[in-house]
Design an enzyme around this catalytic site. Structure first.
Site, short mmCIF file in Angstrom:
data_model
loop_
_atom_site.label_atom_id
_atom_site.label_comp_id
_atom_site.label_asym_id
_atom_site.label_seq_id
_atom_site.Cartn_x
_atom_site.Cartn_y
_atom_site.Cartn_z
CE LYS A 1 -0.33 -0.30 5.05
NZ LYS A 1 -1.15 -0.83 6.14
CE1 TYR B 1 15.39 30.24 5.66
CE2 TYR B 1 15.57 27.89 5.16
CZ TYR B 1 15.33 29.21 4.76
OH TYR B 1 15.04 29.47 3.45
C1 LIG Z 1 -0.42 -1.86 6.76
C2 LIG Z 1 -1.00 -3.15 7.23
C3 LIG Z 1 -0.19 -4.27 7.42
C4 LIG Z 1 1.32 -4.22 7.33
O1 LIG Z 1 1.82 -3.67 8.52
P1 LIG Z 1 3.40 -3.62 8.82
O2 LIG Z 1 3.49 -3.18 10.24
O3 LIG Z 1 3.96 -2.63 7.87
O4 LIG Z 1 3.90 -4.99 8.58
C5 LIG Z 1 -0.79 -5.47 7.74
N1 LIG Z 1 -2.13 -5.55 7.91
C6 LIG Z 1 -2.95 -4.49 7.76
C7 LIG Z 1 -4.40 -4.64 7.97
C8 LIG Z 1 -2.41 -3.26 7.44
O5 LIG Z 1 -3.21 -2.20 7.29
#
Ligand SMILES: *Cc1c(COP(=O)(O)O)cnc(C)c1O
Length: 357
Positions: free
Chosen positions: A33, A253
Site C-alpha cells: 500500500k 535557518y
Molecule cells: C499496513 C498493514 C499491514 C502491514 O503492517 P506492517 O506493520 O507494515 O507490517 C498489515 N495488515 C494491515 C491490515 C495493514 O493495514
C-alpha cells in the site's frame, strides 16, 4: 542534474519477503500500500510476482494500478470497498476484499455480482479502529456464507501493539480472536511485520508483512531477527558546497546551530521537500565519503548541512547517504521522533532508481 535520489534494491526486497515466509511457514501477502511505502508499488510487485502469494493495498485505486501494470497475482483491499459501486470492479479484476463493517456486509448481500468474491472478514479484537465486534462475528460469517456471493472467507484481525514484545496486549487480542472464531473452519491471518518477527507462536495461514519487506525494523529496541533484514532503499545525495567557519558562527535557518570551534561544513542537496524529516535534529546520523557524521542546524526545503570537520577526505561532490544500508532509516526516524513507515511514505521529488530486478 540534482544528485538526490533513492536507490531501490529489489534483491533485498525479495530476501526480506523470503524471511517472512521462512519465519512463519505461512503464505504471505506482501503489503505494498501507499506505493509500497514509497518504494514504488508496481516495480516492487513485479520484483516479487514470481514468488509472492499475493499483495495487499489500501484501496481499489492502488489495486487497479497493479492490474494496469499486468500484475495477475491476488490483490487484497485492506479496507475493502469505500462505496458499494466498487464491487463491480472487485469482481471484474478478481480483487480480494476485506469486510470490516456491517454496512459492507449488507452491501454484498444486496449486490448483483456476476461471480462470487473472496472476503477477508475482519474482527476488531481490541484495536478498536475497524473490524466487526466479536458478538457480530459468527453471524457475519454465516450471512456471508448464506449470501451466495462469496466463494471463500479468510478470518483476519490486526494488532495494535505487536511491536511491544513485553506487552500482554497482543496475546489478549489473540484470545479474543480465538473465542470469536470458535468452530469456524477457515484460514486465519493475524500477523503484520512485528508479529511475524516477534511473535512466533501466533497461528497463521496467511501473514501480512509490510515494513519488514523494506528492510526496516518495526521495533524501537534492537532485535536479532529484525537485524537479518536488508534495507531496500538508500536515500543519497551529494555535497554541493563546502564552507570553513570560525567558532561562533550560526548555520542555517533560525541560527539553531552555532559553531563551538572552527568547523568544516558540507551543504547537501536534500531537504524536507524530498521527504527528509524537518524535525531531524543536530546529531542525526549521515554517512559521507564512507564515514559516519551528523546533521547540523535546521533542515531546509532543498538543502541540509553536515559536519565535515573530522573527515578531510570528504568534500565537494562527496556522496552522502541519508539512510540505507549503513544509516538505518529507523535510526533517522527515531532521531526525528517518528517511525520508518512515515519517513518512507513521505519520500517525494527524488527519482527512484532500481537494481536487482
Ligand atoms: C499496513 C498493514 C499491514 C502491514 O503492517 P506492517 O506493520 O507494515 O507490517 C498489515 N495488515 C494491515 C491490515 C495493514 O493495514
Amino acid at each position: 542534474m540534482r544528485p538526490a535520489r533513492a536507490l531501490i534494491d529489489l534483491q533485498a526486497l525479495r530476501n526480506n519477503y523470503r524471511i517472512a515466509r521462512e519465519l512463519t511457514g505461512a503464505k504471505a501477502l506482501a503489503v505494498i500500500k501507499a506505493d509500497a511505502y514509497g518504494h514504488g508499488a508496481v516495480r516492487c510487485a513485479q520484483a516479487l510476482e514470481g514468488e509472492a502469494d499475493g499483495f495487499a493495498v489500501a484501496c481499489i485505486e492502488e489495486a487497479l494500478e497493479l492490474r494496469a501494470a499486468g500484475i495477475r497475482a491476488p490483490v487484497l483491499l485492506l479496507e475493502g470497498f469505500f462505496e458499494a459501486e466498487e464491487l463491480a470492479l472487485i469482481v471484474e479484476h478478481d480483487f480480494w476484499c476485506v469486510v470490516h463493517s456491517l454496512w459492507q456486509l449488507e452491501a454484498i448481500e444486496k449486490a448483483a455480482l456476476s461471480k462470487p468474491i473472496t472476503v477477508w472478514l475482519k474482527l476488531d479484537s481490541g484495536m478498536h479502529r475497524v473490524g466487526l465486534h466479536p458478538a457480530d462475528y459468527q453471524t457475519a460469517y454465516q450471512r456471508l456464507q448464506a449470501s451466495g456471493k462469496v466463494e471463500k472467507i479468510v478470518l483476519m484481525s490486526h494488532f495494535a501493539r505487536a511491536d511491544e514484545l513485553h506487552e500482554q496486549a497482543s496475546a489478549d487480542q489473540v484470545a479474543v480472536f480465538e473465542a470469536a472464531r470458535k468452530d469456524l473452519s477457515a484460514e486465519v491471518s493475524l500477523r503484520n511485520s512485528p508479529a511475524v518477527l516477534g511473535w512466533p507462536q501466533i497461528p497463521s495461514d496467511w501473514v501480512r508483512p509490510g515494513i519488514m519487506l523494506y528492510g526496516a525494523t518495526p521495533f524501537e529496541e534492537a532485535n536479532e531477527v529484525a537485524a537479518r533484514l536488508q534495507p531496500v532503499m538508500t536515500l543519497e545525495s551529494k555535497v554541493i558546497c563546502v564552507r570553513e567557519l570560525p567558532a561562533g558562527e550560526p548555520i542555517g535557518y533560525g541560527a539553531k546551530f552555532i559553531t563551538q570551534k572552527p568547523m568544516r561544513v558540507g551543504v547537501v542537496a536534500m531537504g524536507y521537500a524530498d521527504g527528509y524529516p524537518r524535525h531531524a535534529p543536530t546529531g542525526t546520523p549521515v554517512l559521507v565519503a564512507g564515514q559516519r557524521s551528523q546533521l547540523i542546524g535546521r533542515v531546509s526545503m532543498d538543502m541540509l548541512c553536515i559536519d565535515l570537520t573530522d573527515i578531510p577526505q570528504a568534500g565537494l561532490g562527496s556522496t552522502v547517504e541519508l539512510w540505507g544500508k549503513n544509516i538505518l532509516a529507523s535510526d533517522v526516524a527515531m532521531a526525528a521522533d517518528t517511525i520508518p513507515y512515515q519517513i518512507f511514505c513521505n519520500l517525494r521529488r527524488v527519482p527512484l532508481l532500481y537494481s536487482g530486478a
